[in-house]
Scaffold this active site. Sequence first.
Site, PDB file in Angstrom:
ATOM      1  N   ASN A  11       0.857  -1.182   0.000  1.00  0.00           N
ATOM      2  CA  ASN A  11       0.000   0.000   0.000  1.00  0.00           C
ATOM      3  C   ASN A  11       0.895   1.235   0.000  1.00  0.00           C
ATOM      4  OD1 ASN A  11      -1.796   2.059   0.467  1.00  0.00           O
ATOM      5  ND2 ASN A  11      -2.337   1.409   2.558  1.00  0.00           N
ATOM      6  N   TRP A  12       0.947   1.895  -1.152  1.00  0.00           N
ATOM      7  CA  TRP A  12       1.834   3.059  -1.261  1.00  0.00           C
ATOM      8  C   TRP A  12       1.257   4.298  -0.583  1.00  0.00           C
ATOM      9  CZ3 TRP A  12       4.432   3.417  -6.797  1.00  0.00           C
ATOM     10  CH2 TRP A  12       5.343   2.363  -6.923  1.00  0.00           C
ATOM     11  N   LYS A  13      -0.007   4.257  -0.184  1.00  0.00           N
ATOM     12  CA  LYS A  13      -0.647   5.452   0.394  1.00  0.00           C
ATOM     13  C   LYS A  13      -0.436   6.619  -0.586  1.00  0.00           C
ATOM     14  CE  LYS A  13      -0.051   3.276   4.813  1.00  0.00           C
ATOM     15  NZ  LYS A  13       0.080   3.371   6.258  1.00  0.00           N
ATOM     16  N   HIS A  91      -9.428   1.039   5.216  1.00  0.00           N
ATOM     17  CA  HIS A  91      -8.101   1.261   5.804  1.00  0.00           C
ATOM     18  C   HIS A  91      -8.240   2.232   6.978  1.00  0.00           C
ATOM     19  CE1 HIS A  91      -3.996   2.554   6.430  1.00  0.00           C
ATOM     20  NE2 HIS A  91      -3.643   1.427   5.846  1.00  0.00           N
ATOM     21  N   GLU A  93      -6.610   4.677   7.952  1.00  0.00           N
ATOM     22  CA  GLU A  93      -6.461   6.112   7.631  1.00  0.00           C
ATOM     23  C   GLU A  93      -7.742   6.658   7.007  1.00  0.00           C
ATOM     24  OE1 GLU A  93      -2.792   5.611   5.491  1.00  0.00           O
ATOM     25  OE2 GLU A  93      -1.854   5.062   7.396  1.00  0.00           O
ATOM     26  N   GLU A 163      -4.867  -4.884  10.718  1.00  0.00           N
ATOM     27  CA  GLU A 163      -3.847  -3.851  10.878  1.00  0.00           C
ATOM     28  C   GLU A 163      -4.120  -3.080  12.170  1.00  0.00           C
ATOM     29  OE1 GLU A 163      -1.987  -2.581   6.912  1.00  0.00           O
ATOM     30  OE2 GLU A 163      -3.887  -1.531   7.020  1.00  0.00           O
ATOM     31  N   GLY A 169       2.796   2.527  10.687  1.00  0.00           N
ATOM     32  CA  GLY A 169       3.715   3.649  10.511  1.00  0.00           C
ATOM     33  C   GLY A 169       4.444   4.070  11.779  1.00  0.00           C
ATOM     34  N   SER A 208       3.836  -1.852  10.275  1.00  0.00           N
ATOM     35  CA  SER A 208       5.294  -1.850  10.473  1.00  0.00           C
ATOM     36  C   SER A 208       5.952  -3.185  10.118  1.00  0.00           C
ATOM     37  CB  SER A 208       5.647  -1.421  11.902  1.00  0.00           C
ATOM     38  OG  SER A 208       5.230  -0.086  12.128  1.00  0.00           O
ATOM     39  N   GLY A 229       3.104  -1.067   4.205  1.00  0.00           N
ATOM     40  CA  GLY A 229       3.085   0.358   3.886  1.00  0.00           C
ATOM     41  C   GLY A 229       4.469   0.842   3.501  1.00  0.00           C
ATOM     42  N   GLY A 230       5.158   1.478   4.441  1.00  0.00           N
ATOM     43  CA  GLY A 230       6.448   2.112   4.166  1.00  0.00           C
ATOM     44  C   GLY A 230       7.451   1.230   3.438  1.00  0.00           C
TER      45      GLY A 230
HETATM   46  P1  13P Z   1       3.296   0.575   7.568  1.00  0.00           P
HETATM   47  O1  13P Z   1       3.815  -0.729   7.000  1.00  0.00           O
HETATM   48  O2  13P Z   1       4.002   1.776   7.022  1.00  0.00           O
HETATM   49  O3  13P Z   1       3.214   0.532   9.048  1.00  0.00           O
HETATM   50  O4  13P Z   1       1.777   0.718   7.035  1.00  0.00           O
HETATM   51  C1  13P Z   1       0.918  -0.333   7.164  1.00  0.00           C
HETATM   52  C2  13P Z   1      -0.322  -0.029   6.411  1.00  0.00           C
HETATM   53  O5  13P Z   1      -1.087   0.843   6.772  1.00  0.00           O
HETATM   54  C3  13P Z   1      -0.592  -0.797   5.183  1.00  0.00           C
HETATM   55  O6  13P Z   1      -1.894  -0.598   4.749  1.00  0.00           O
END
Ligand code: 13P
Length: 249
Positions: A11-13, A91, A93, A163, A169, A208, A229-230
């Site tokens: 997930n690149w956000k 998600h 967010e 999650e 994050g 994470s 994510g990251g």
């Molecule tokens: P991180 O891996 O950056 O913690 O993000 C997880 C995430 O929200 C994937 O959807």
Amino acid sequence: MTKRKPMVAGNWKMNGSLALVEQLSDAINETKSAELDIVLFPPFPLIPAMLKAGVISGSQTICENEPGAYTGEVDAQLIKDLGAQYTLVGHSERRSIYKENSTTVANKFARAQNVGLTPILCVGESESERENALTEQVVAAQIDAVIEKLGVAALKDSVIAYEPVWAIGTGKTASPEQAQNVHKFIRDKIAALDSNLAQGLTILYGGSVNEKNSESLFAQADIDGGLIGGASLKADSFIAICNSAKGTV
Ligand code: 13P
């Protein structure tokens, strides 16, 4: 018993670029194998480039409505027509920043399936909910919103991503045991309604995940891969995570 296949999703956000699509897709194409599903969720405008580069892709959200006067929203059918196969729904967010509640999320889940996209339903508790021993209650309610609207059978063509909000994050990953406990709770909850469906259901862990902790997380019996994510923005990390998922389910 239905055999599950591991999946690693990135997930690149609101990150990434055409240059990163090129870089990541080359690496993914070298790593792809029949024993692992790799799916990327770039921002909307990068989906066509990702697909053209041969990577299975999806959107990070969709509009719950059919086409109409919804300025700024993106219709699920358009995403499907591009050739995408998946969409994230719910998600954390989207839930916290954009105030999506479980009803909206269930509507998006339904809309995704209506157009033939596979929804990845994201669920998870906040830090204070965990501290107050509400994790199972919160996760159950997020899943029940979909089951109440569509019936348990709708989960057959879906993926669930657990999650924990406190792990997203933050660098604070759930321990393999903590994550496994919630994954098992989710699978058992669904098995109480349909055990075959529950056995075949892919349940991803997110929060994470990196190349150092992925192996021990993916080794857990009910963890079928990850939503990253990251670390999905860095080819080396993402590929190492993908490789650690091979052969784990
Ligand atoms: P991180 O891996 O950056 O913690 O993000 C997880 C995430 O929200 C994937 O959807």
